[in-house]
Design a protein around this motif. Structure first.
Motif, PDB file in Angstrom:
ATOM      1  N   ALA A 161      35.957 -19.489  47.710  1.00 38.48           N
ATOM      2  CA  ALA A 161      34.980 -18.418  47.474  1.00 38.48           C
ATOM      3  C   ALA A 161      35.115 -17.860  46.066  1.00 38.48           C
ATOM      4  O   ALA A 161      34.108 -17.562  45.392  1.00 38.48           O
ATOM      5  CB  ALA A 161      35.155 -17.318  48.510  1.00 38.48           C
ATOM      6  N   LEU A 162      36.341 -17.724  45.584  1.00 38.23           N
ATOM      7  CA  LEU A 162      36.580 -17.230  44.228  1.00 38.23           C
ATOM      8  C   LEU A 162      36.023 -18.205  43.197  1.00 38.23           C
ATOM      9  O   LEU A 162      35.396 -17.794  42.202  1.00 38.23           O
ATOM     10  CB  LEU A 162      38.082 -17.025  44.022  1.00 38.23           C
ATOM     11  N   ASP A 163      36.235 -19.487  43.411  1.00 40.31           N
ATOM     12  CA  ASP A 163      35.704 -20.503  42.499  1.00 40.31           C
ATOM     13  C   ASP A 163      34.183 -20.416  42.418  1.00 40.31           C
ATOM     14  O   ASP A 163      33.595 -20.458  41.326  1.00 40.31           O
ATOM     15  CB  ASP A 163      36.151 -21.880  42.989  1.00 40.31           C
ATOM     16  N   LYS A 164      33.529 -20.266  43.567  1.00 41.77           N
ATOM     17  CA  LYS A 164      32.067 -20.134  43.580  1.00 41.77           C
ATOM     18  C   LYS A 164      31.629 -18.886  42.825  1.00 41.77           C
ATOM     19  O   LYS A 164      30.636 -18.911  42.081  1.00 41.77           O
ATOM     20  CB  LYS A 164      31.563 -20.091  45.024  1.00 41.77           C
ATOM     21  N   ALA A 165      32.368 -17.800  42.990  1.00 46.48           N
ATOM     22  CA  ALA A 165      32.020 -16.553  42.305  1.00 46.48           C
ATOM     23  C   ALA A 165      32.179 -16.695  40.798  1.00 46.48           C
ATOM     24  O   ALA A 165      31.370 -16.157  40.023  1.00 46.48           O
ATOM     25  CB  ALA A 165      32.886 -15.417  42.829  1.00 46.48           C
ATOM     26  N   CYS A 166      33.211 -17.413  40.357  1.00 49.71           N
ATOM     27  CA  CYS A 166      33.411 -17.621  38.923  1.00 49.71           C
ATOM     28  C   CYS A 166      32.295 -18.485  38.341  1.00 49.71           C
ATOM     29  O   CYS A 166      31.798 -18.215  37.229  1.00 49.71           O
ATOM     30  CB  CYS A 166      34.774 -18.273  38.666  1.00 49.71           C
ATOM     31  N   MET A 167      31.884 -19.501  39.075  1.00 43.32           N
ATOM     32  CA  MET A 167      30.772 -20.330  38.601  1.00 43.32           C
ATOM     33  C   MET A 167      29.478 -19.537  38.529  1.00 43.32           C
ATOM     34  O   MET A 167      28.684 -19.696  37.590  1.00 43.32           O
ATOM     35  CB  MET A 167      30.618 -21.556  39.503  1.00 43.32           C
ATOM     36  N   GLU A 168      29.275 -18.656  39.503  1.00 43.60           N
ATOM     37  CA  GLU A 168      28.076 -17.821  39.486  1.00 43.60           C
ATOM     38  C   GLU A 168      28.127 -16.821  38.323  1.00 43.60           C
ATOM     39  O   GLU A 168      27.096 -16.540  37.696  1.00 43.60           O
ATOM     40  CB  GLU A 168      27.940 -17.080  40.815  1.00 43.60           C
ATOM     41  N   LEU A 169      29.316 -16.315  38.025  1.00 42.35           N
ATOM     42  CA  LEU A 169      29.467 -15.396  36.898  1.00 42.35           C
ATOM     43  C   LEU A 169      29.152 -16.100  35.583  1.00 42.35           C
ATOM     44  O   LEU A 169      28.503 -15.527  34.695  1.00 42.35           O
ATOM     45  CB  LEU A 169      30.891 -14.834  36.868  1.00 42.35           C
ATOM     46  N   LYS A 170      29.583 -17.335  35.434  1.00 39.35           N
ATOM     47  CA  LYS A 170      29.279 -18.100  34.220  1.00 39.35           C
ATOM     48  C   LYS A 170      27.776 -18.339  34.108  1.00 39.35           C
ATOM     49  O   LYS A 170      27.184 -18.212  33.020  1.00 39.35           O
ATOM     50  CB  LYS A 170      30.027 -19.432  34.239  1.00 39.35           C
ATOM     51  N   LYS A 171      27.157 -18.674  35.234  1.00 37.86           N
ATOM     52  CA  LYS A 171      25.717 -18.941  35.242  1.00 37.86           C
ATOM     53  C   LYS A 171      24.909 -17.684  35.000  1.00 37.86           C
ATOM     54  O   LYS A 171      23.877 -17.720  34.285  1.00 37.86           O
ATOM     55  CB  LYS A 171      25.342 -19.556  36.588  1.00 37.86           C
ATOM     56  N   ASN A 172      25.369 -16.578  35.569  1.00 39.96           N
ATOM     57  CA  ASN A 172      24.625 -15.320  35.489  1.00 39.96           C
ATOM     58  C   ASN A 172      25.605 -14.169  35.263  1.00 39.96           C
ATOM     59  O   ASN A 172      26.017 -13.496  36.214  1.00 39.96           O
ATOM     60  CB  ASN A 172      23.833 -15.113  36.784  1.00 39.96           C
TER      61      ASN A 172
ATOM     62  N   THR B 176      43.278 -21.666  22.794  1.00 34.93           N
ATOM     63  CA  THR B 176      42.349 -22.590  23.448  1.00 34.93           C
ATOM     64  C   THR B 176      40.927 -22.057  23.376  1.00 34.93           C
ATOM     65  O   THR B 176      39.978 -22.798  23.071  1.00 34.93           O
ATOM     66  CB  THR B 176      42.753 -22.801  24.915  1.00 34.93           C
ATOM     67  N   ILE B 177      40.769 -20.775  23.629  1.00 32.53           N
ATOM     68  CA  ILE B 177      39.435 -20.162  23.592  1.00 32.53           C
ATOM     69  C   ILE B 177      38.841 -20.232  22.188  1.00 32.53           C
ATOM     70  O   ILE B 177      37.644 -20.498  22.009  1.00 32.53           O
ATOM     71  CB  ILE B 177      39.510 -18.701  24.079  1.00 32.53           C
ATOM     72  N   ALA B 178      39.678 -20.024  21.179  1.00 30.07           N
ATOM     73  CA  ALA B 178      39.202 -20.004  19.792  1.00 30.07           C
ATOM     74  C   ALA B 178      38.979 -21.404  19.219  1.00 30.07           C
ATOM     75  O   ALA B 178      38.341 -21.554  18.169  1.00 30.07           O
ATOM     76  CB  ALA B 178      40.199 -19.249  18.921  1.00 30.07           C
TER      77      ALA B 178
ATOM     78  N   GLU C 142      29.973  -7.127  28.707  1.00 24.57           N
ATOM     79  CA  GLU C 142      29.432  -7.448  27.384  1.00 24.57           C
ATOM     80  C   GLU C 142      30.349  -8.421  26.642  1.00 24.57           C
ATOM     81  O   GLU C 142      29.877  -9.303  25.909  1.00 24.57           O
ATOM     82  CB  GLU C 142      29.236  -6.176  26.567  1.00 24.57           C
ATOM     83  N   THR C 143      31.654  -8.260  26.835  1.00 18.92           N
ATOM     84  CA  THR C 143      32.602  -9.193  26.213  1.00 18.92           C
ATOM     85  C   THR C 143      32.343 -10.607  26.693  1.00 18.92           C
ATOM     86  O   THR C 143      32.304 -11.559  25.899  1.00 18.92           O
ATOM     87  CB  THR C 143      34.041  -8.805  26.559  1.00 18.92           C
ATOM     88  N   LEU C 144      32.185 -10.745  27.988  1.00 18.28           N
ATOM     89  CA  LEU C 144      31.963 -12.071  28.562  1.00 18.28           C
ATOM     90  C   LEU C 144      30.593 -12.622  28.170  1.00 18.28           C
ATOM     91  O   LEU C 144      30.443 -13.831  27.904  1.00 18.28           O
ATOM     92  CB  LEU C 144      32.088 -12.016  30.082  1.00 18.28           C
ATOM     93  N   GLN C 145      29.593 -11.760  28.128  1.00 17.26           N
ATOM     94  CA  GLN C 145      28.255 -12.208  27.732  1.00 17.26           C
ATOM     95  C   GLN C 145      28.249 -12.700  26.288  1.00 17.26           C
ATOM     96  O   GLN C 145      27.474 -13.592  25.936  1.00 17.26           O
ATOM     97  CB  GLN C 145      27.250 -11.066  27.887  1.00 17.26           C
ATOM     98  N   GLY C 146      29.133 -12.143  25.487  1.00  9.26           N
ATOM     99  CA  GLY C 146      29.170 -12.501  24.066  1.00  9.26           C
ATOM    100  C   GLY C 146      30.131 -13.615  23.725  1.00  9.26           C
ATOM    101  O   GLY C 146      30.274 -13.967  22.546  1.00  9.26           O
ATOM    102  N   ASN C 147      30.803 -14.187  24.717  1.00  4.61           N
ATOM    103  CA  ASN C 147      31.764 -15.253  24.440  1.00  4.61           C
ATOM    104  C   ASN C 147      31.699 -16.286  25.556  1.00  4.61           C
ATOM    105  O   ASN C 147      32.386 -16.166  26.572  1.00  4.61           O
ATOM    106  CB  ASN C 147      33.182 -14.681  24.315  1.00  4.61           C
ATOM    107  N   SER C 148      30.875 -17.287  25.373  1.00  2.00           N
ATOM    108  CA  SER C 148      30.692 -18.312  26.403  1.00  2.00           C
ATOM    109  C   SER C 148      31.970 -19.097  26.659  1.00  2.00           C
ATOM    110  O   SER C 148      32.172 -19.645  27.750  1.00  2.00           O
ATOM    111  CB  SER C 148      29.563 -19.269  26.001  1.00  2.00           C
ATOM    112  N   ARG C 149      32.880 -19.137  25.669  1.00  2.00           N
ATOM    113  CA  ARG C 149      34.136 -19.867  25.842  1.00  2.00           C
ATOM    114  C   ARG C 149      35.014 -19.208  26.903  1.00  2.00           C
ATOM    115  O   ARG C 149      35.723 -19.904  27.649  1.00  2.00           O
ATOM    116  CB  ARG C 149      34.896 -19.935  24.509  1.00  2.00           C
ATOM    117  N   LEU C 150      34.979 -17.895  26.982  1.00  2.00           N
ATOM    118  CA  LEU C 150      35.736 -17.201  28.015  1.00  2.00           C
ATOM    119  C   LEU C 150      35.270 -17.637  29.400  1.00  2.00           C
ATOM    120  O   LEU C 150      36.088 -17.909  30.289  1.00  2.00           O
ATOM    121  CB  LEU C 150      35.581 -15.685  27.862  1.00  2.00           C
ATOM    122  N   LEU C 151      33.962 -17.694  29.592  1.00  2.00           N
ATOM    123  CA  LEU C 151      33.420 -18.080  30.889  1.00  2.00           C
ATOM    124  C   LEU C 151      33.667 -19.559  31.175  1.00  2.00           C
ATOM    125  O   LEU C 151      33.909 -19.950  32.325  1.00  2.00           O
ATOM    126  CB  LEU C 151      31.928 -17.759  30.937  1.00  2.00           C
TER     127      LEU C 151
END
Length: 394
Positions: free
Chosen positions: A64-75, A143-145, A182-191
């Motif tokens: 369930a957590l994995d699905k939520a993380c994928m949904e967070l990346k998508k939206n 890794t993110i950078a 906003e941090t996550l929205q501004g950094n696709s690498r984090l997601l």
């Protein structure tokens, strides 16, 4: 859970029915206690009621957590971030409540036992793949950078940036400057990193779910042809050692290292090598989510669950019953269970977060730590010797 790489690393007791409790044995070290008590039932109940069900819950929650993380990346919305954070804590609680039985596929069977039961049965060292702490923030940021494509395979390369604490860091961010939506929205690498990490965690849990039944079958066959557990005594000793290991880790590592230092790089053994009596915030287990104190309480809950063979309203013949009915130590049984609750309460009553406590409430932390150490001493000096010194089978 292990302190590795960087620094190396329900509550209802049900007694067996009278039909299972036959005539009691004489003395503290019965020669043939199996004639008076069905220890195989204790082992089977504990495995089926506590461990199997706990790991099944964990796998479902991590999925369930994995699905939520994928949904967070998508939206990437605040609602989806809040959901992922909530599901992280749900899965985290269950994982921490499995720590007393971090043996078999979760930990490391010795190679002789592994070979004797079949080399394909056990993926060794599941624990650091899920829960190495403290997480290497510097390596994660590198890794993110970077321009490296982040995949599940990328995550698998580095246990020190893998599992619960990778996700924790991205979902909450550092304490000095927490991440926002906003941090996550501004950094696709984090997601991207978040989803790779959650995919990896799901894969590890899937392996555990696949491999645990073979181990469960083996330990339930203790004394009945199991090569790794030739006697029921060996299986009970494994469980007692599992309880002792996590209690020691809570008191002597998870609390001690952030509180006073210690735990030199590359070796959890060596204890006080870097001990200086000052806060070491970088050694805290779950600092980003401020979940450390809950982690400690859940670790002790795992001991209670295993000892009493109780989990989510179900219970059965237990190690507690052995202490009362075979070893004739009802007062020890009461003392041990009471000390678990006392230690949990002391941790729960600490003011603020663990980060705040190791800086501003050090005497209170030391007092709570002392209650955990008392629990460890009961296991080490009273319960474990009863099992190890028993004559013949239990």
């Amino acid at each position: 859970m292990r302190f590795t790489n960087i620094f190396k690393a329900g509550l209802c007791l049900s007694l067996m029915s009278s039909s299972l409790l036959l005539s009691s044995c004489d003395g503290d070290k019965p020669k043939n206690p199996e004639k008076q008590f069905d220890t195989s039932l204790v082992i089977a109940n504990t495995i089926d009621i506590v461990t199997v069900r706990s790991f099944a819950d964990l796998t479902a929650q991590v999925t369930a957590l994995d699905k939520a993380c994928m949904e967070l990346k998508k939206n990437p919305t605040q609602a989806n971030l809040d959901k992922a954070r909530e599901l992280w804590k749900v899965a985290r609680k269950t994982w921490e409540q499995t720590e007393a039985f971090g043996f078999g596929p979760v930990g490391e069977l010795d190679q002789d036992n592994q070979a004797s039961e079949g080399e394909d049965n056990y993926p060794l060292d599941i624990d650091p793949n899920m829960d190495t702490w403290p997480v290497d923030v510097s390596l994660m940021n590198q890794t993110i950078a970077s321009n490296e494509r982040i995949t599940k395979e990328t995550i698998e390369k580095h246990n020190e940036t893998r599992g619960f604490h990778l996700l924790e860091y991205i979902l909450w961010g550092p304490q000095s400057s927490p991440f926002t939506i906003e941090t996550l929205q501004g950094n696709s690498r984090l997601l991207e990193y978040l989803v790779a990490g959650s995919n990896d965690m799901k894969s590890v849990c899937d392996k555990l779910t696949t491999k645990w039944p073979a181990f469960a079958k083996m330990i339930k066959a203790a004394g009945k042809g199991s090569k790794a557990y030739p006697t029921t005594k060996a299986a009970i000793e494994e469980m007692v050692t599992g309880m002792q290991d996590i209690v020691d880790e809570v008191g002597k590592e998870k609390i001690e290292f952030p509180l006073n230092g210690g735990g030199p790089t590359g070796s959890v053994e060596g204890g006080d090598t870097n001990k200086d009596g000052k806060p070491h915030f970088e050694k805290e287990e779950s600092p980003f989510s401020n979940n450390s104190l809950q982690d400690f309480q859940d670790n002790l809950q795992s001991v209670y669950n295993l000892y009493t063979c109780s989990y989510k309203g179900q219970s059965g013949a237990s190690i507690s019953d052995l202490i009362v009915n075979v070893f004739k130590k009802p007062e020890l049984d009461k003392k041990f269970k009471a000390q678990i609750i006392k230690a949990q309460t002391a941790l729960k009553n600490l003011p603020g977060t663990f980060t705040e406590c190791i800086e501003h409430h050090r005497p209170e932390v030391k007092s709570a730590q002392a209650e955990v150490i008392k629990l460890s001493e009961i296991l080490e000096k009273e319960i474990a010797p009863l099992v190890s010194d028993s004559q013949g089978e239990i």
